[in-house]
Design an enzyme around this catalytic site. Structure first.
Site, short mmCIF file in Angstrom:
data_model
loop_
_atom_site.label_atom_id
_atom_site.label_comp_id
_atom_site.label_asym_id
_atom_site.label_seq_id
_atom_site.Cartn_x
_atom_site.Cartn_y
_atom_site.Cartn_z
N ALA A 38 8.12 34.04 28.63
CA ALA A 38 9.29 34.72 29.19
C ALA A 38 9.00 36.20 29.37
CB ALA A 38 10.50 34.53 28.27
N ASP A 39 9.78 36.81 30.25
CA ASP A 39 9.73 38.26 30.43
C ASP A 39 11.11 38.73 30.84
OD1 ASP A 39 7.44 40.47 30.64
OD2 ASP A 39 9.01 40.94 32.09
#
Length: 203
Positions: free
Chosen positions: A84-85
């Site tokens: 994720a980011d």
């Protein structure tokens, strides 16, 4: 146990698989734990930057995909890698993690009495499949005084947070007027959407 994998305390889950979390974020580990999804943390060495032009609403998802593709550990049947980011977008510009105190102060000053967007991109990778998605939350800050901005930065040192703030911290309690969308998305992981995507992946 695979080298570089640190086992986390397992919770109750309907998933008959092993989740591998490719993130150093303690907040993402906490959210998965609170969701009741057991996971192991894996190290992914990747440069968190993009070359070329990417639309601001696709930056987070593109980076999450880049992290997933960079994972070199083995994936066996039943493994799901989660990467994720999270990025903050204000006035059409992406605000990443501040490099120092001055940049953190400037970011928070720019967000004061304004609305901004938080995008979290997530990629799920198995042995033979890859699925990515983006969740957006709009956040409205009230007016922040200079004393409040300086107090928060000096006491909480939010240098590991996109946009230089954590909504779950003091600044969120005193500064956020309202949000539209998932609260946990602003923390770094849209857990409701993630739960549904994982369930769809294993069903």
């Amino acid at each position: 146990m695979t080298e570089g994998v640190k086992e986390q305390e397992a919770g109750v889950t309907w998933l008959q698989c092993r989740l591998l979390l490719g993130s150093k974020s303690p907040r993402r580990r906490e959210l998965l734990s609170r969701l009741g999804l057991p996971c192991s943390v894996v190290e992914i060495d990747v440069e968190e930057s993009l070359s070329g032009s990417v639309a601001v609403d696709k930056v987070a998802e593109t980076l999450s995909l880049k992290k997933a593709e960079a994972y070199r550990g083995p994936l066996v049947p039943g493994d799901i890698l989660v990467t994720a980011d999270t990025v903050v977008v204000h006035g059409g510009a992406v605000l990443g993690k501040p490099h120092d105190r001055q940049q953190a102060l400037e970011m928070l000053r720019s967000l004061s009495d304004e609305v901004h967007q938080v995008y979290t991109g997530v990629t799920l990778r198995t042995m033979d499949r890859m699925r990515s998605f983006t969740e957006r939350t709009d956040v409205v800050f009230g007016e922040l005084s200079e004393d409040e901005v300086r107090y928060y930065v000096d006491c909480y040192q939010p240098y590991d947070k996109a946009g230089a703030y954590g909504i779950q911290e003091w600044i969120g309690m005193i500064g956020v007027k309202r949000i539209e969308g998932c609260f946990y998305n602003v923390m770094g992981l849209p857990v409701s959407r993630l739960y549904k995507e994982l369930k769809g992946l294993v069903d």
